[in-house]
Motif scaffolding. Sequence first.
Motif, PDB file in Angstrom:
ATOM      1  N   CYS A  63       0.620  -1.192  -0.006  1.00 38.61           N
ATOM      2  CA  CYS A  63       0.348  -0.262  -0.136  1.00 38.61           C
ATOM      3  C   CYS A  63       0.735   1.284  -0.062  1.00 38.61           C
ATOM      4  O   CYS A  63       0.319   2.247  -1.082  1.00 38.61           O
ATOM      5  CB  CYS A  63      -0.925   0.335   1.393  1.00 38.61           C
ATOM      6  N   ARG A  64       1.766   1.660   0.776  1.00 34.42           N
ATOM      7  CA  ARG A  64       2.668   2.795   0.722  1.00 34.42           C
ATOM      8  C   ARG A  64       2.730   2.341   0.069  1.00 34.42           C
ATOM      9  O   ARG A  64       3.606   3.488  -1.151  1.00 34.42           O
ATOM     10  CB  ARG A  64       3.365   1.924   1.546  1.00 34.42           C
ATOM     11  N   THR A  65       3.943   1.329  -0.923  1.00 30.97           N
ATOM     12  CA  THR A  65       4.278   1.344  -2.269  1.00 30.97           C
ATOM     13  C   THR A  65       3.343   2.336  -3.885  1.00 30.97           C
ATOM     14  O   THR A  65       3.907   3.104  -4.406  1.00 30.97           O
ATOM     15  CB  THR A  65       4.993   0.726  -3.398  1.00 30.97           C
ATOM     16  N   LEU A  66       1.827   1.818  -3.260  1.00 32.66           N
ATOM     17  CA  LEU A  66       1.491   2.766  -4.205  1.00 32.66           C
ATOM     18  C   LEU A  66       0.636   3.661  -4.133  1.00 32.66           C
ATOM     19  O   LEU A  66       1.209   4.846  -5.168  1.00 32.66           O
ATOM     20  CB  LEU A  66       0.113   1.392  -4.150  1.00 32.66           C
ATOM     21  N   ARG A  67       0.823   4.160  -2.922  1.00 31.41           N
ATOM     22  CA  ARG A  67       0.842   5.766  -2.579  1.00 31.41           C
ATOM     23  C   ARG A  67       2.108   6.337  -3.111  1.00 31.41           C
ATOM     24  O   ARG A  67       1.895   7.608  -3.545  1.00 31.41           O
ATOM     25  CB  ARG A  67       0.307   5.523  -1.233  1.00 31.41           C
ATOM     26  N   ASP A  68       2.831   5.790  -3.266  1.00 27.12           N
ATOM     27  CA  ASP A  68       4.166   6.837  -3.393  1.00 27.12           C
ATOM     28  C   ASP A  68       4.180   6.881  -5.149  1.00 27.12           C
ATOM     29  O   ASP A  68       4.810   7.293  -5.261  1.00 27.12           O
ATOM     30  CB  ASP A  68       5.060   6.538  -2.788  1.00 27.12           C
ATOM     31  N   SER A  69       3.477   6.527  -5.728  1.00 26.86           N
ATOM     32  CA  SER A  69       3.758   6.138  -6.811  1.00 26.86           C
ATOM     33  C   SER A  69       2.329   7.248  -8.191  1.00 26.86           C
ATOM     34  O   SER A  69       1.126   6.709  -7.516  1.00 26.86           O
ATOM     35  CB  SER A  69       3.418   5.351  -7.724  1.00 26.86           C
ATOM     36  N   PRO A  70       2.467   7.478  -8.792  1.00 30.24           N
ATOM     37  CA  PRO A  70       1.554   8.646  -9.344  1.00 30.24           C
ATOM     38  C   PRO A  70       0.151   7.455  -9.893  1.00 30.24           C
ATOM     39  O   PRO A  70      -0.868   7.529 -10.221  1.00 30.24           O
ATOM     40  CB  PRO A  70       2.157   9.351 -10.749  1.00 30.24           C
ATOM     41  N   LEU A  71       0.616   6.337 -10.637  1.00 34.83           N
ATOM     42  CA  LEU A  71       0.158   5.407 -10.726  1.00 34.83           C
ATOM     43  C   LEU A  71      -1.177   5.060 -10.085  1.00 34.83           C
ATOM     44  O   LEU A  71      -2.198   4.055 -10.381  1.00 34.83           O
ATOM     45  CB  LEU A  71       0.816   4.703 -11.542  1.00 34.83           C
ATOM     46  N   GLY A  72      -0.244   4.716  -8.759  1.00 33.21           N
ATOM     47  CA  GLY A  72      -1.219   4.104  -7.577  1.00 33.21           C
ATOM     48  C   GLY A  72      -1.923   5.045  -6.779  1.00 33.21           C
ATOM     49  O   GLY A  72      -2.638   4.382  -5.755  1.00 33.21           O
ATOM     50  N   GLU A  73      -2.067   6.256  -6.778  1.00 33.15           N
ATOM     51  CA  GLU A  73      -2.697   6.927  -6.295  1.00 33.15           C
ATOM     52  C   GLU A  73      -3.908   7.282  -5.906  1.00 33.15           C
ATOM     53  O   GLU A  73      -4.772   7.054  -5.309  1.00 33.15           O
ATOM     54  CB  GLU A  73      -2.354   9.154  -6.114  1.00 33.15           C
ATOM     55  N   PHE A  93      -3.925   2.462   7.742  1.00 36.60           N
ATOM     56  CA  PHE A  93      -4.765   3.839   7.218  1.00 36.60           C
ATOM     57  C   PHE A  93      -3.563   5.245   6.806  1.00 36.60           C
ATOM     58  O   PHE A  93      -3.576   5.831   5.919  1.00 36.60           O
ATOM     59  CB  PHE A  93      -6.101   4.782   7.884  1.00 36.60           C
ATOM     60  N   ASP A  94      -2.822   5.046   8.007  1.00 39.01           N
ATOM     61  CA  ASP A  94      -1.371   5.945   7.703  1.00 39.01           C
ATOM     62  C   ASP A  94      -0.544   5.218   6.821  1.00 39.01           C
ATOM     63  O   ASP A  94      -0.198   6.052   5.749  1.00 39.01           O
ATOM     64  CB  ASP A  94      -0.125   6.021   9.252  1.00 39.01           C
ATOM     65  N   ALA A  95      -0.494   4.079   6.497  1.00 36.81           N
ATOM     66  CA  ALA A  95      -0.668   3.243   5.108  1.00 36.81           C
ATOM     67  C   ALA A  95      -0.634   3.556   4.195  1.00 36.81           C
ATOM     68  O   ALA A  95      -0.036   4.120   2.687  1.00 36.81           O
ATOM     69  CB  ALA A  95       0.231   1.785   5.120  1.00 36.81           C
ATOM     70  N   GLY A  96      -2.508   4.242   3.523  1.00 33.88           N
ATOM     71  CA  GLY A  96      -2.143   4.617   3.245  1.00 33.88           C
ATOM     72  C   GLY A  96      -3.770   4.015   1.983  1.00 33.88           C
ATOM     73  O   GLY A  96      -4.450   3.938   1.160  1.00 33.88           O
ATOM     74  N   ILE A  97      -4.002   2.634   2.990  1.00 31.81           N
ATOM     75  CA  ILE A  97      -5.591   2.155   2.666  1.00 31.81           C
ATOM     76  C   ILE A  97      -6.965   2.638   2.833  1.00 31.81           C
ATOM     77  O   ILE A  97      -6.955   3.887   3.501  1.00 31.81           O
ATOM     78  CB  ILE A  97      -6.170   0.768   4.114  1.00 31.81           C
ATOM     79  N   ASP A  98      -7.689   2.339   2.204  1.00 30.35           N
ATOM     80  CA  ASP A  98      -9.049   2.768   2.131  1.00 30.35           C
ATOM     81  C   ASP A  98      -9.988   2.501   3.163  1.00 30.35           C
ATOM     82  O   ASP A  98     -10.896   2.951   3.676  1.00 30.35           O
ATOM     83  CB  ASP A  98      -9.609   3.705   0.994  1.00 30.35           C
ATOM     84  N   ASP A  99      -9.794   1.130   3.241  1.00 27.98           N
ATOM     85  CA  ASP A  99     -10.979   0.529   4.137  1.00 27.98           C
ATOM     86  C   ASP A  99     -10.451  -0.826   4.249  1.00 27.98           C
ATOM     87  O   ASP A  99      -9.399  -0.980   3.788  1.00 27.98           O
ATOM     88  CB  ASP A  99     -12.156   0.370   2.993  1.00 27.98           C
ATOM     89  N   TYR A 100     -10.829  -1.619   5.632  1.00 28.10           N
ATOM     90  CA  TYR A 100     -10.459  -2.733   5.720  1.00 28.10           C
ATOM     91  C   TYR A 100     -11.665  -3.556   6.073  1.00 28.10           C
ATOM     92  O   TYR A 100     -12.964  -3.515   6.130  1.00 28.10           O
ATOM     93  CB  TYR A 100      -9.582  -3.085   7.600  1.00 28.10           C
ATOM     94  N   VAL A 101     -11.648  -5.646   5.864  1.00 31.20           N
ATOM     95  CA  VAL A 101     -12.617  -6.461   6.359  1.00 31.20           C
ATOM     96  C   VAL A 101     -11.348  -6.917   7.077  1.00 31.20           C
ATOM     97  O   VAL A 101     -10.478  -7.468   7.115  1.00 31.20           O
ATOM     98  CB  VAL A 101     -12.537  -6.706   5.082  1.00 31.20           C
TER      99      VAL A 101
END
Length: 312
Positions: A63-73, A93-101
């Motif tokens: 998740c952190r890697t995705l949020r650091d990339s324009p592709l994963g924003e 959530f700090d790492a960038g998730i939007d929701d959890y199950v």
Amino acid sequence: MKILLVDDDAMLLLRLSKQLKQAGHQVETVKDGKAALKKILECPPQLVITDWHMQPLDGLTLCRTLRDSPLGESIYVIMLTASETEDELVRAFDAGIDDYVTKPVSLRVLLARIKSAQRIVSLQEALTREHAALEHRARELELLNRKLEQLAHTDFLTGLPNRRYAIERLNQELAESRRGGRPLSVMILDLDHFKRINDTLGHEAGDRVLVHSARILRETLRSCDVACRFGGEEFLVIAPDTDSHDGKRLAERLCHAIAANQPELPLPAPLTVSIGLATASPGEDVKTLIHRADVALYHSKEQGRNRVTAAA
């Protein structure tokens, strides 16, 4: 939705993949975060559903890697976790998730979370499309404005810059000449006996002569020179870095070029041009410079045409 399912539990992947496909979603599956990143680069999904604890790359790092990339924003991320402790959820959530199950995964809850994600993703995609449309419209307007500006400075018939552009450019060149202490020459050209051409052959023939003359000017002048249609059968040439001696030579070359390249028309007399040349003096403004060139042109006409006269 286009969903990428990431989990190292093969049975969970198989079950959830089947259930989500039955619910109408397009589902791809991978077994760890590293494989997920590769798949996302190849074909970005709208939604990533990922387990937390995996090797060699866990869901949090993914998740952190995705949020650091324009592709994963803009990719929506739902985390699957066996824990609901406050600290761990804050980390997620700090790492960038939007929701959890939470695990074990309830299909009913997961589908509800996906439905919520779908609304947000749809809004994001609509905003992205609107933004792209606005950018496209802005580029079109910019291009249109450039074309309109070009048309405002261009003579429709000859394609040369018009009188308005000539005055603006001459002001710029005169200012540059003063700052750099460089010479600047201006010449006004008038096609000889042009009225006879219009009267004898008509205005269409006159237009052809003007277009022909503009082409000869473009072909004969140096790359630094600027030829403009000044009005009627008159042209103005701005010759930067050109003193009176070199200006006279350039004007005579133009005079000879016009006389040597006749248009394919039954003209009442060979086409020639009279030229008035003026070289800028210290402190002289554009109006005075043009006036001196115009007076020199008058003398060329008075002395028999088809010649160059330099202003005193």
